[in-house]
Design an enzyme around this catalytic site. Structure first.
Site, short mmCIF file in Angstrom:
data_model
loop_
_atom_site.label_atom_id
_atom_site.label_comp_id
_atom_site.label_asym_id
_atom_site.label_seq_id
_atom_site.Cartn_x
_atom_site.Cartn_y
_atom_site.Cartn_z
N ASP A 164 0.87 -1.17 0.00
CA ASP A 164 0.00 0.00 0.00
C ASP A 164 0.91 1.23 0.00
OD1 ASP A 164 0.90 0.32 2.60
OD2 ASP A 164 -1.09 0.31 3.53
N CYS A 201 3.05 -3.18 4.04
CA CYS A 201 2.22 -2.03 4.40
C CYS A 201 2.95 -1.32 5.54
CB CYS A 201 0.79 -2.44 4.76
SG CYS A 201 0.63 -3.44 6.26
N THR A 235 2.74 -1.25 8.95
CA THR A 235 3.19 -2.14 10.02
C THR A 235 3.48 -3.55 9.52
OG1 THR A 235 0.90 -2.75 10.45
CG2 THR A 235 1.81 -0.94 11.78
N HIS A 244 9.32 -23.98 9.16
CA HIS A 244 8.27 -24.62 9.95
C HIS A 244 6.87 -24.39 9.39
CE1 HIS A 244 10.79 -24.93 13.93
NE2 HIS A 244 11.41 -25.44 12.88
N HIS A 302 6.23 -30.84 10.83
CA HIS A 302 5.54 -29.58 10.50
C HIS A 302 4.49 -29.76 9.42
CE1 HIS A 302 8.38 -27.63 13.07
NE2 HIS A 302 9.38 -28.16 12.38
C1 RB5 Z 1 -1.80 2.93 6.42
O1 RB5 Z 1 -1.76 4.16 7.04
C2 RB5 Z 1 -1.58 1.82 7.44
O2 RB5 Z 1 -2.66 1.71 8.29
C3 RB5 Z 1 -1.32 0.50 6.75
O3 RB5 Z 1 -0.22 0.63 5.91
C4 RB5 Z 1 -0.99 -0.67 7.63
O4 RB5 Z 1 0.01 -0.35 8.57
C5 RB5 Z 1 -2.11 -1.38 8.23
O5 RB5 Z 1 -1.96 -2.40 8.89
#
Ligand code: RB5
Length: 143
Positions: free
Chosen positions: A7, A64, A66, A97, A132
């Site tokens: 994203d 993304c 996080t 695993h 596994h």
């Molecule tokens: C976008 O701002 C953010 O929420 C997205 O990239 C991600 O971290 C969501 O889990």
């Protein structure tokens, strides 16, 4: 084939990863996003999953902010085993695993250098099978 998906919060790291592969003449399929304009990560997890599942040897790398949203979204598909990794050790274990077919990275918390070392470990580790195998099989029987 390596499938890249991100994203807006993963866009910069995705571009760096793509350049890393390009330098080594390794072709990647980039399903987007293609700019820093705000988008919704589930759309790109869905597009990445579709490509990854075209061939059992395909590996996805999704990013993304996080890595958490991409992981949740990607794992909605029962054939996808997406693992959010922030160390080479976790990348190793995700392959060995869990037979993970998608590596998820955090665009906001993982540096380029770290990401590349995590990717290298993920791509060079094989599934151990054995004990596994039956656990991975059971993943599809949860719902
Ligand atoms: C976008 O701002 C953010 O929420 C997205 O990239 C991600 O971290 C969501 O889990």
């Amino acid at each position: 084939m390596i499938i890249l998906a991100c994203d807006h919060a993963g866009y910069e790291l995705k571009e760096e990863i793509k350049a890393f592969f390009n330098k080594q003449n390794i072709t990647t399929i980039d399903v987007g996003t293609y700019s820093k304009d705000r988008v919704d990560y589930p759309d790109f997890a869905k597009a990445g999953n579709a490509k990854v599942l075209e061939n059992p040897n395909n590996i996805g790398i999704y990013i993304c902010g996080t890595g958490i949203g991409m992981s949740i979204a990607a794992n909605r598909n029962p054939k996808i085993r997406a693992a959010l990794c922030e160390s080479t050790k976790l990348a190793h274990l995700a392959r060995a695993h869990n037979n993970a077919n998608v590596l998820v990275l955090s665009g906001r918390f993982t540096s380029k250098t770290k990401a590349i070392s995590i990717i290298k470990e993920f791509l060079t580790t094989n599934f151990e099978g054995g004990r596994h195998q039956k656990r991975v099989k059971k993943l599809n029987k949860i719902v």
